[in-house]
Design a protein around this motif. Structure first.
Motif, PDB file in Angstrom:
ATOM      1  N   ARG A 108      34.195  11.668  27.924  1.00 41.23           N
ATOM      2  CA  ARG A 108      34.487  12.282  29.221  1.00 41.23           C
ATOM      3  C   ARG A 108      34.032  13.741  29.250  1.00 41.23           C
ATOM      4  O   ARG A 108      33.789  14.304  30.320  1.00 41.23           O
ATOM      5  CB  ARG A 108      36.003  12.255  29.493  1.00 41.23           C
ATOM      6  CG  ARG A 108      36.597  10.877  29.604  1.00 41.23           C
ATOM      7  CD  ARG A 108      38.103  10.969  29.616  1.00 41.23           C
ATOM      8  NE  ARG A 108      38.612  11.646  28.418  1.00 41.23           N
ATOM      9  CZ  ARG A 108      39.907  11.838  28.174  1.00 41.23           C
ATOM     10  NH1 ARG A 108      40.814  11.428  29.041  1.00 41.23           N
ATOM     11  NH2 ARG A 108      40.285  12.440  27.071  1.00 41.23           N
ATOM     12  N   ALA A 109      33.984  14.351  28.085  1.00 36.37           N
ATOM     13  CA  ALA A 109      33.857  15.811  28.016  1.00 36.37           C
ATOM     14  C   ALA A 109      32.416  16.278  27.828  1.00 36.37           C
ATOM     15  O   ALA A 109      31.570  15.570  27.275  1.00 36.37           O
ATOM     16  CB  ALA A 109      34.721  16.334  26.879  1.00 36.37           C
ATOM     17  N   ASN A 110      32.158  17.495  28.288  1.00 35.14           N
ATOM     18  CA  ASN A 110      30.898  18.182  28.018  1.00 35.14           C
ATOM     19  C   ASN A 110      31.154  19.347  27.069  1.00 35.14           C
ATOM     20  O   ASN A 110      32.048  20.155  27.306  1.00 35.14           O
ATOM     21  CB  ASN A 110      30.301  18.738  29.308  1.00 35.14           C
ATOM     22  CG  ASN A 110      29.854  17.648  30.255  1.00 35.14           C
ATOM     23  OD1 ASN A 110      29.431  16.579  29.829  1.00 35.14           O
ATOM     24  ND2 ASN A 110      29.964  17.913  31.549  1.00 35.14           N
ATOM     25  N   ALA A 111      30.357  19.414  26.009  1.00 34.68           N
ATOM     26  CA  ALA A 111      30.430  20.560  25.114  1.00 34.68           C
ATOM     27  C   ALA A 111      29.478  21.637  25.624  1.00 34.68           C
ATOM     28  O   ALA A 111      28.307  21.370  25.892  1.00 34.68           O
ATOM     29  CB  ALA A 111      30.059  20.148  23.690  1.00 34.68           C
ATOM     30  N   LEU A 112      29.992  22.856  25.764  1.00 36.74           N
ATOM     31  CA  LEU A 112      29.197  23.943  26.336  1.00 36.74           C
ATOM     32  C   LEU A 112      28.542  24.780  25.240  1.00 36.74           C
ATOM     33  O   LEU A 112      29.195  25.170  24.266  1.00 36.74           O
ATOM     34  CB  LEU A 112      30.086  24.840  27.207  1.00 36.74           C
ATOM     35  CG  LEU A 112      30.712  24.144  28.425  1.00 36.74           C
ATOM     36  CD1 LEU A 112      31.609  25.111  29.188  1.00 36.74           C
ATOM     37  CD2 LEU A 112      29.629  23.585  29.333  1.00 36.74           C
ATOM     38  N   HIS A 113      27.241  25.025  25.413  1.00 36.09           N
ATOM     39  CA  HIS A 113      26.483  25.875  24.496  1.00 36.09           C
ATOM     40  C   HIS A 113      25.564  26.770  25.300  1.00 36.09           C
ATOM     41  O   HIS A 113      25.187  26.438  26.424  1.00 36.09           O
ATOM     42  CB  HIS A 113      25.635  25.021  23.546  1.00 36.09           C
ATOM     43  CG  HIS A 113      26.434  24.137  22.637  1.00 36.09           C
ATOM     44  ND1 HIS A 113      26.829  24.514  21.380  1.00 36.09           N
ATOM     45  CD2 HIS A 113      26.922  22.883  22.818  1.00 36.09           C
ATOM     46  CE1 HIS A 113      27.516  23.535  20.815  1.00 36.09           C
ATOM     47  NE2 HIS A 113      27.594  22.524  21.660  1.00 36.09           N
ATOM     48  N   LEU A 114      25.188  27.899  24.687  1.00 38.82           N
ATOM     49  CA  LEU A 114      24.129  28.706  25.277  1.00 38.82           C
ATOM     50  C   LEU A 114      22.793  28.162  24.815  1.00 38.82           C
ATOM     51  O   LEU A 114      22.664  27.700  23.676  1.00 38.82           O
ATOM     52  CB  LEU A 114      24.260  30.180  24.850  1.00 38.82           C
ATOM     53  CG  LEU A 114      25.466  30.962  25.354  1.00 38.82           C
ATOM     54  CD1 LEU A 114      25.235  32.458  25.125  1.00 38.82           C
ATOM     55  CD2 LEU A 114      25.737  30.696  26.825  1.00 38.82           C
ATOM     56  N   THR A 115      21.808  28.213  25.691  1.00 41.08           N
ATOM     57  CA  THR A 115      20.437  27.905  25.275  1.00 41.08           C
ATOM     58  C   THR A 115      19.886  29.118  24.535  1.00 41.08           C
ATOM     59  O   THR A 115      20.522  30.184  24.491  1.00 41.08           O
ATOM     60  CB  THR A 115      19.551  27.632  26.498  1.00 41.08           C
ATOM     61  OG1 THR A 115      19.499  28.825  27.292  1.00 41.08           O
ATOM     62  CG2 THR A 115      20.107  26.485  27.338  1.00 41.08           C
TER      63      THR A 115
END
Lengths: 157, 157
Positions: A108-115
């Motif tokens: 269900r979840a999105n893991a957030l990262h910087l490009t």
DNA sequence: TATTGTTATACTCTATAACTATA
DNA sequence: TATAGTTATAGAGTATAACAATA
């Protein structure tokens, strides 16, 4: 050496003087709001070229320092409703600064990262912000005054 | 003697700890915003029974201390656009707290006054506000701390 | 049942343009 | 010409409800 032209006496200055004296002197919330608006206005003008709003910047900083977190977690810490956070993070994603990577641990979840571009952009933004911060510290009267202010603000939060 | 139950360790607490340490420690604008929101939230809950918003209260105080001023003058001091001030002051007028008296010196202008009911209402509101203010001062650590805070906030404004 | 991300929606606050009646 | 009050309107920011997919 030129003198600063004196500000013209205006009715609003009279009233402002009245507001700042007498019975209304101690309105902490009012003074807090004015100071916050002033600092945010400064932020907006400084970050206008980068097209970064205060919320955008805090999101980038938070993701950079806590990569892999879910949207809900980042949103909650910033006091942003997760429904409103969607638009915010999508905007940063469209600019190629943030990646929403589907978590295989929780589908269900999105893991957030910087490009990589996001990291480079944030490095620049942090430098710009640091300059602004130093100016604020100078206005406050130095590092010790800054520490005092942050300590007092924490007691109100 | 009962101990307070320890707050459950949550992801948001971890992230908040990360936010409050390391590279993001010194964000004056962020801390200012959080404190201001907290104080305004307190204001809203305390003044809920009186149906008074922060802007309403500041308008009443300003009119009481500066009776007979024009709408534009009061609005400008508070940083409210005169267009938006119309709705604000009309609301207070409909509640019988404020009078808009056409000025005979300048037929375009309205002189603002509190009604007798407005004076009585404000006296009560001021008492309620004073109680809240004292609680804030206690949280800050006393009168001296309050003075320090207001002084520092002024330097940012 | 509860949670994650999402859409839709509404409400407040704020900002600008334009009108009227006066100055 | 400029100003005071007003209306209309649009943009942010923020709040809740409800849904599909997943836990």
């Amino acid at each position: 050496m030129r003198r600063e032209p004196p500000p013209p006496p205006s009715p609003s200055r009279e009233i402002e003087a009245a507001l700042r004296t007498g019975a209304t002197t101690g309105i902490i919330g009012y003074r807090l709001r004015r100071a916050q608006l002033s600092v945010f206005q400064k932020f907006l003008s400084v970050f206008d070229e980068l097209k970064l709003r205060p919320a955008d910047y805090s999101v980038l900083v938070l993701i950079a320092d806590n990569p892999g977190r879910k949207q809900t977690e980042i949103a909650e810490v910033l006091g942003v409703k997760r429904a409103n956070f969607v638009t915010l993070v999508h905007g940063l994603e469209e600019r190629g600064l943030v990646e929403r990577i589907p978590s295989h641990a929780d589908k269900r979840a999105n893991a957030l990262h910087l490009t990589a571009a996001g990291e480079a952009f944030l490095a620049h933004a942090r430098a710009v912000h640091e300059t602004m911060e130093q100016e604020l510290i100078a206005r406050l009267g130095g590092e010790k005054a800054r520490k005092t202010l942050l300590d007092l603000l924490d007691r109100l939060t």
